[in-house]
Design a protein around this motif. Structure first.
Motif, PDB file in Angstrom:
ATOM      1  N   ALA A  22      28.454 -84.915  10.274  1.00  0.00           N
ATOM      2  CA  ALA A  22      29.685 -85.174  11.037  1.00  0.00           C
ATOM      3  C   ALA A  22      30.116 -83.919  11.806  1.00  0.00           C
ATOM      4  CB  ALA A  22      30.802 -85.646  10.107  1.00  0.00           C
ATOM      5  N   GLY A  23      30.087 -82.770  11.141  1.00  0.00           N
ATOM      6  CA  GLY A  23      30.470 -81.522  11.806  1.00  0.00           C
ATOM      7  C   GLY A  23      29.513 -81.187  12.940  1.00  0.00           C
ATOM      8  N   SER A  43      28.268 -73.466   2.338  1.00  0.00           N
ATOM      9  CA  SER A  43      26.939 -73.325   1.739  1.00  0.00           C
ATOM     10  C   SER A  43      26.086 -72.344   2.536  1.00  0.00           C
ATOM     11  CB  SER A  43      26.235 -74.680   1.686  1.00  0.00           C
ATOM     12  OG  SER A  43      27.034 -75.587   0.967  1.00  0.00           O
ATOM     13  N   ILE A 138      30.693 -69.289   4.434  1.00  0.00           N
ATOM     14  CA  ILE A 138      32.136 -69.040   4.618  1.00  0.00           C
ATOM     15  C   ILE A 138      32.910 -70.275   4.181  1.00  0.00           C
ATOM     16  CG2 ILE A 138      33.959 -68.650   6.336  1.00  0.00           C
ATOM     17  CD1 ILE A 138      31.974 -66.991   7.906  1.00  0.00           C
ATOM     18  N   LEU A 179      42.278 -78.374   0.986  1.00  0.00           N
ATOM     19  CA  LEU A 179      42.467 -77.439   2.102  1.00  0.00           C
ATOM     20  C   LEU A 179      43.837 -77.650   2.758  1.00  0.00           C
ATOM     21  CD1 LEU A 179      41.096 -75.268   3.768  1.00  0.00           C
ATOM     22  CD2 LEU A 179      39.797 -77.033   4.939  1.00  0.00           C
ATOM     23  N   TRP A 292      25.986 -83.765  -7.977  1.00  0.00           N
ATOM     24  CA  TRP A 292      26.864 -83.912  -6.814  1.00  0.00           C
ATOM     25  C   TRP A 292      28.221 -84.351  -7.345  1.00  0.00           C
ATOM     26  CZ3 TRP A 292      25.218 -82.637  -2.028  1.00  0.00           C
ATOM     27  CH2 TRP A 292      23.850 -82.638  -1.776  1.00  0.00           C
TER      28      TRP A 292
HETATM   29  C1  LIG Z   1      23.088 -88.437  -3.951  1.00  0.00           C
HETATM   30  C2  LIG Z   1      23.382 -88.967  -2.589  1.00  0.00           C
HETATM   31  C3  LIG Z   1      22.649 -90.043  -2.094  1.00  0.00           C
HETATM   32  C4  LIG Z   1      22.916 -90.553  -0.830  1.00  0.00           C
HETATM   33  N1  LIG Z   1      22.133 -91.552  -0.332  1.00  0.00           N
HETATM   34  C5  LIG Z   1      22.320 -91.977   0.928  1.00  0.00           C
HETATM   35  C6  LIG Z   1      21.421 -92.891   1.521  1.00  0.00           C
HETATM   36  O1  LIG Z   1      20.410 -93.269   0.930  1.00  0.00           O
HETATM   37  N2  LIG Z   1      21.679 -93.309   2.793  1.00  0.00           N
HETATM   38  C7  LIG Z   1      22.744 -92.848   3.500  1.00  0.00           C
HETATM   39  O2  LIG Z   1      22.909 -93.235   4.672  1.00  0.00           O
HETATM   40  N3  LIG Z   1      23.593 -91.943   2.972  1.00  0.00           N
HETATM   41  C8  LIG Z   1      23.400 -91.507   1.717  1.00  0.00           C
HETATM   42  N4  LIG Z   1      24.231 -90.564   1.175  1.00  0.00           N
HETATM   43  C9  LIG Z   1      25.433 -90.179   1.924  1.00  0.00           C
HETATM   44  C10 LIG Z   1      25.108 -89.197   3.070  1.00  0.00           C
HETATM   45  O3  LIG Z   1      24.436 -88.085   2.556  1.00  0.00           O
HETATM   46  C11 LIG Z   1      26.424 -88.824   3.707  1.00  0.00           C
HETATM   47  O4  LIG Z   1      27.041 -90.004   4.168  1.00  0.00           O
HETATM   48  C12 LIG Z   1      26.360 -87.853   4.903  1.00  0.00           C
HETATM   49  O5  LIG Z   1      25.352 -86.893   4.728  1.00  0.00           O
HETATM   50  C13 LIG Z   1      27.751 -87.230   5.033  1.00  0.00           C
HETATM   51  O6  LIG Z   1      27.830 -86.317   6.119  1.00  0.00           O
HETATM   52  P1  LIG Z   1      29.210 -85.602   6.416  1.00  0.00           P
HETATM   53  O7  LIG Z   1      28.974 -84.609   7.494  1.00  0.00           O
HETATM   54  O8  LIG Z   1      30.268 -86.614   6.595  1.00  0.00           O
HETATM   55  O9  LIG Z   1      29.603 -84.832   5.047  1.00  0.00           O
HETATM   56  P2  LIG Z   1      28.844 -83.663   4.283  1.00  0.00           P
HETATM   57  O10 LIG Z   1      27.383 -83.775   4.491  1.00  0.00           O
HETATM   58  O11 LIG Z   1      29.347 -83.664   2.879  1.00  0.00           O
HETATM   59  O12 LIG Z   1      29.346 -82.324   5.022  1.00  0.00           O
HETATM   60  C14 LIG Z   1      30.532 -81.661   4.681  1.00  0.00           C
HETATM   61  C15 LIG Z   1      30.245 -80.167   4.718  1.00  0.00           C
HETATM   62  O13 LIG Z   1      31.481 -79.466   4.526  1.00  0.00           O
HETATM   63  C16 LIG Z   1      31.194 -78.290   3.798  1.00  0.00           C
HETATM   64  N5  LIG Z   1      32.477 -77.828   3.245  1.00  0.00           N
HETATM   65  C17 LIG Z   1      33.263 -78.445   2.333  1.00  0.00           C
HETATM   66  N6  LIG Z   1      34.393 -77.731   2.115  1.00  0.00           N
HETATM   67  C18 LIG Z   1      34.313 -76.635   2.934  1.00  0.00           C
HETATM   68  C19 LIG Z   1      35.182 -75.529   3.164  1.00  0.00           C
HETATM   69  N7  LIG Z   1      36.367 -75.408   2.548  1.00  0.00           N
HETATM   70  N8  LIG Z   1      34.784 -74.566   4.052  1.00  0.00           N
HETATM   71  C20 LIG Z   1      33.571 -74.674   4.700  1.00  0.00           C
HETATM   72  N9  LIG Z   1      32.718 -75.718   4.511  1.00  0.00           N
HETATM   73  C21 LIG Z   1      33.088 -76.685   3.643  1.00  0.00           C
HETATM   74  C22 LIG Z   1      30.187 -78.768   2.752  1.00  0.00           C
HETATM   75  O14 LIG Z   1      29.460 -77.697   2.198  1.00  0.00           O
HETATM   76  C23 LIG Z   1      29.315 -79.694   3.602  1.00  0.00           C
HETATM   77  O15 LIG Z   1      28.218 -79.004   4.173  1.00  0.00           O
HETATM   78  C24 LIG Z   1      23.960 -89.998  -0.060  1.00  0.00           C
HETATM   79  C25 LIG Z   1      24.662 -88.898  -0.548  1.00  0.00           C
HETATM   80  C26 LIG Z   1      24.370 -88.378  -1.791  1.00  0.00           C
HETATM   81  C27 LIG Z   1      25.092 -87.152  -2.270  1.00  0.00           C
END
Ligand SMILES: Cc1cc2nc3c(=O)[nH]c(=O)nc-3n(C[C@H](O)[C@H](O)[C@H](O)COP(=O)(O)OP(=O)(O)OC[C@H]3O[C@@H](n4cnc5c(N)ncnc54)[C@H](O)[C@@H]3O)c2cc1C
Length: 349
Positions: A22-23, A43, A138, A179, A292
Motif C-alpha cells: 500500500a505504501g 523493518s 525507522i 501512532l 505474525w
Molecule cells: C501469514 C499471512 C498470510 C497471508 N496470505 C495472503 C494470501 O495468500 N493472499 C493475499 O492476497 N494476502 C495474504 N496476506 C495478506 C497480505 O500480505 C497483505 O494484505 C498485504 O501484504 C498488506 O499490505 P499493506 O501495505 O497494506 O500492509 P503491510 O504489508 O503490513 O505494510 C505496512 C508496513 O508498515 C510498517 N510499519 C508499521 N508501523 C510502522 C511505523 N510506526 N513506522 C514505520 N513503519 C511502520 C510495517 O513494517 C510494514 O512494512 C497474508 C498475510 C499474512 C501475514
C-alpha cells in the motif's frame, strides 16, 4: 485550527509511514504525479507482509512466510505490476490445491489464477521500491503539525523529519491507532477504532525436506482447528531449492489464542497436525518459526481508504479494502485517485 489557505494548496511533499504494497503503490503513483515522497519503514527493508525469509544453510534459499499468493482481478493492478515491478518479477503458480470439507472430504479448490513473486514474494516490492526514497529501520512514533500547518514526524530515536504537506499512514490498524494516539490525535484514533476490524495473528512454521516430501499436491487448506494452510513453497515458479521447503500457517483463531505460546511448542503442535492432515511422513531437517501479530483482518471492512482533508492525513492499507494483496493495491490506488479528483495533486495517468 489551521490556516485554511495554506492547507488548501496543492500537495507537493508527502511522508508515507510503512513500505508494504500500500505504501509503495501510493508513493509510486504520487511520484508519477510529480509529488516528492519519502517512505519511512520500521523493518530492515520494504515489503511488509509480502515477506520472504532467508533460510538457514546448508539448504539456503528463501520461503514466503507472509502472503502466499495473490489475485489480479483489477486490470490496473496488472498494468501497475508490469510497469513498476516488471513482468518477470511475478508469475502464475499452478498445481493441485485442495481444501477439506467437513462433510465431503478433500475437494479441489475453485480454479483461479494465483500469482506469486519470482523468485520470492518480496521480489515484487523490492522492484517497485527501486526508485523510491525508502528510509528503512525507522519507526515513526509521533506526528505533529508545525505552526505553518505542515507535518513533522518523529522517530523512536527522537529524530525529526519536517515540512510535509500531507502524511499517509499504512501500518496495520493497531499500529496506526497507536501512532495516532501517541500523537495527541485521539479523536482520529477513536474514529478508527470504531471502523476497524481486529487483525488476527498467524503462527508460521517453515520446514525443509532435503529429499522432498513426496506429496501429490501443492497446497492444502485442511479442516483443522490448528492449521489453516499447508504449501510446498518450492513448487512456486522460479524457486531453485535443494529439496523442498514447506510453509504451514496456523488457524487465525488458534494463533490468537496462542500468541504467547513458546515457538518450540507451536512448532511441535503444528508439525503433529501437519502430519495428520497431509499424510506426509517424510522427515524434515531444518525448520523455523515466525509469529505474525497482525496478519489478516477478521472481517472484511471496505471503506477503501480514509482521507481527513482538513488535517491532510490519509490512511490506506489492505485492511480498509477487504484484506489481501490486491486489497492493498486497490486501497492505495483509490486514495491517490481521490487526491487527484479533489485537485490536490496533478493527474498521474
Ligand atoms: C501469514 C499471512 C498470510 C497471508 N496470505 C495472503 C494470501 O495468500 N493472499 C493475499 O492476497 N494476502 C495474504 N496476506 C495478506 C497480505 O500480505 C497483505 O494484505 C498485504 O501484504 C498488506 O499490505 P499493506 O501495505 O497494506 O500492509 P503491510 O504489508 O503490513 O505494510 C505496512 C508496513 O508498515 C510498517 N510499519 C508499521 N508501523 C510502522 C511505523 N510506526 N513506522 C514505520 N513503519 C511502520 C510495517 O513494517 C510494514 O512494512 C497474508 C498475510 C499474512 C501475514
Amino acid at each position: 485550527m489551521f490556516d485554511s489557505h495554506k492547507t488548501q494548496s496543492v500537495i507537493r511533499r508527502v511522508a508515507i509511514v510503512g513500505s508494504g504494497l500500500a505504501g509503495l503503490v501510493t508513493a509510486t503513483r504520487l511520484r508519477a504525479a510529480g509529488v516528492e515522497v519519502t517512505l519511512f519503514e520500521k523493518s530492515r527493508g520494504p515489503g511488509g507482509r509480502m515477506a520472504a525469509k532467508r533460510l538457514p544453510e546448508p539448504a539456503g534459499g528463501s520461503a514466503d512466510i507472509g502472503a502466499q499468493y495473490f489475485t489480479i482481478r483489477n486490470p490496473e493492478f496488472r498494468q501497475f505490476l508490469d510497469q513498476y515491478a516488471g513482468p518477470s518479477a511475478y508469475g502464475e503458480w499452478n498445481g493441485v490445491f485442495r481444501y477439506q470439507d467437513s462433510e465431503q472430504g478433500w475437494q479441489d479448490m475453485r480454479s483461479a489464477q494465483r500469482y506469486v513473486g519470482i523468485p520470492r514474494m518480496s521480489a515484487i516490492t523490492r522492484a517497485i521500491s527501486r526508485d523510491l526514497d525508502v528510509r528503512s529501520g525507522i519507526r515513526i512514533a509521533r506526528l505533529k503539525r508545525d505552526s505553518d500547518g505542515l507535518w513533522q514526524l518523529r522517530d523512536t530515536d527522537g529524530k525529526v523529519y519536517e515540512r510535509f504537506d500531507a502524511v499517509v499512514l499504512t501500518p496495520p490498524p493497531a499500529q496506526t491507532v497507536e501512532l495516532l494516539s501517541g500523537s495527541g490525535l485521539a479523536e482520529l484514533a477513536g474514529d478508527l477504532n470504531i471502523r476497524v476490524s481486529h487483525m488476527q495473528a498467524c503462527w508460521t512454521v517453515v520446514l525443509h525436506f532435503p529429499e522432498g516430501a513426496g506429496a501429490t499436491f501443492q497446497a492444502l487448506m485442511p479442516d483443522s482447528r490448528r492449521l489453516h494452510w499447508i504449501a510446498n513453497n518450492s513448487s512456486k515458479p522460479g524457486r531453485d531449492d535443494e529439496g523442498e521447503w514447506w510453509v504451514l500457517h496456523a488457524d487465525p483463531d488458534w494463533s490468537d489464542a496462542h500468541t504467547d505460546t513458546a515457538p518450540e511448542q507451536v512448532r511441535e503442535e503444528l508439525l503433529e497436525e501437519f502430519r495428520a492432515c497431509s499424510g506426509i511422513t517424510a522427515l524434515h531437517r531444518e525448520s523455523l518459526v515466525h509469529r505474525w501479530l497482525y496478519a489478516r483482518p477478521r472481517a472484511r471492512t471496505t471503506p477503501g481508504h480514509l482521507w481527513f482533508r482538513d488535517s491532510r492525513l490519509a490512511i490506506a492499507g489492505d485492511w480498509l479494502e477487504g484484506g489481501r494483496v490486491e486489497g492493498a493495491y486497490n486501497s492505495a490506488s483509490g486514495l491517490v485517485g481521490r487526491l487527484e479528483s479533489e485537485g490536490l495533486i496533478p493527474t498521474s495517468r
